[in-house]
Scaffold this active site. Structure first.
Site, PDB file in Angstrom:
ATOM      1  N   CYS A  88       0.860  -1.181   0.000  1.00  0.00           N
ATOM      2  CA  CYS A  88       0.000   0.000   0.000  1.00  0.00           C
ATOM      3  C   CYS A  88       0.900   1.235   0.000  1.00  0.00           C
ATOM      4  O   CYS A  88       2.021   1.181  -0.515  1.00  0.00           O
ATOM      5  CB  CYS A  88      -0.962  -0.018   1.185  1.00  0.00           C
ATOM      6  SG  CYS A  88      -0.160   0.095   2.793  1.00  0.00           S
ATOM      7  N   GLN A  89       0.456   2.326   0.581  1.00  0.00           N
ATOM      8  CA  GLN A  89       1.247   3.555   0.585  1.00  0.00           C
ATOM      9  C   GLN A  89       2.394   3.482   1.592  1.00  0.00           C
ATOM     10  O   GLN A  89       3.513   3.821   1.279  1.00  0.00           O
ATOM     11  CB  GLN A  89       0.334   4.756   0.890  1.00  0.00           C
ATOM     12  CG  GLN A  89       0.979   6.103   0.672  1.00  0.00           C
ATOM     13  CD  GLN A  89       1.137   6.454  -0.799  1.00  0.00           C
ATOM     14  OE1 GLN A  89       0.746   5.724  -1.696  1.00  0.00           O
ATOM     15  NE2 GLN A  89       1.748   7.598  -1.056  1.00  0.00           N
TER      16      GLN A  89
END
Length: 136
Positions: A88-89
């Protein structure tokens, strides 16, 4: 307090790799499951031969909510026996997603610690889709 069987998967059971290990695994054929929103994905994602974007959280007028169809969407594209890296981020959503996938029977799934931000910090190759035309 007792814990139900359905929530017995703990973060300790989830294998995490750093982005350097992830890059090597991607080069050896692992699939990359990017669980960020579609907008985040379009702005930039790691370069991988086999990459799928299925958001774990969805943006709504009320804020971010869990994608209730996440497992169904993943299972329509990825096999529980596949070698999968989940990113993810920053690593928070992917850890939750990986934990859920392990509980659902995915045996060879790993969380990418640090996520896309760490990937960029290491100057690893990225792809963006913001300015690209949809057809030739």
């Amino acid at each position: 307090m007792s814990q139900s069987i359905s929530s017995s998967t703990k973060a300790e059971e989830v294998v995490s790799v750093d982005v350097s290990q992830a890059k090597t695994l991607l080069q050896s054929g692992h699939q990359y499951l990017d669980v960020r929103t579609q907008d985040e994905f379009r702005r930039g994602h790691c370069e991988a031969a086999k990459i799928v974007n299925i958001p774990y959280m969805l943006n709504t007028p009320q804020g971010r909510v869990k994608n209730q169809e996440f497992l169904e969407q993943v299972s329509s594209l990825l096999n529980p026996a596949d070698d999968i890296l989940v990113g993810c981020q920053s690593g928070a959503r992917s850890l939750k997603a990986t934990t859920e996938l392990v509980a659902a029977g995915y045996k060879k799934v790993r969380n990418v610690g640090g996520g896309y931000l760490a990937w960029v910090d290491h100057s690893f190759p990225i792809n963006t889709e913001e300015e690209e035309p949809s057809a030739n």
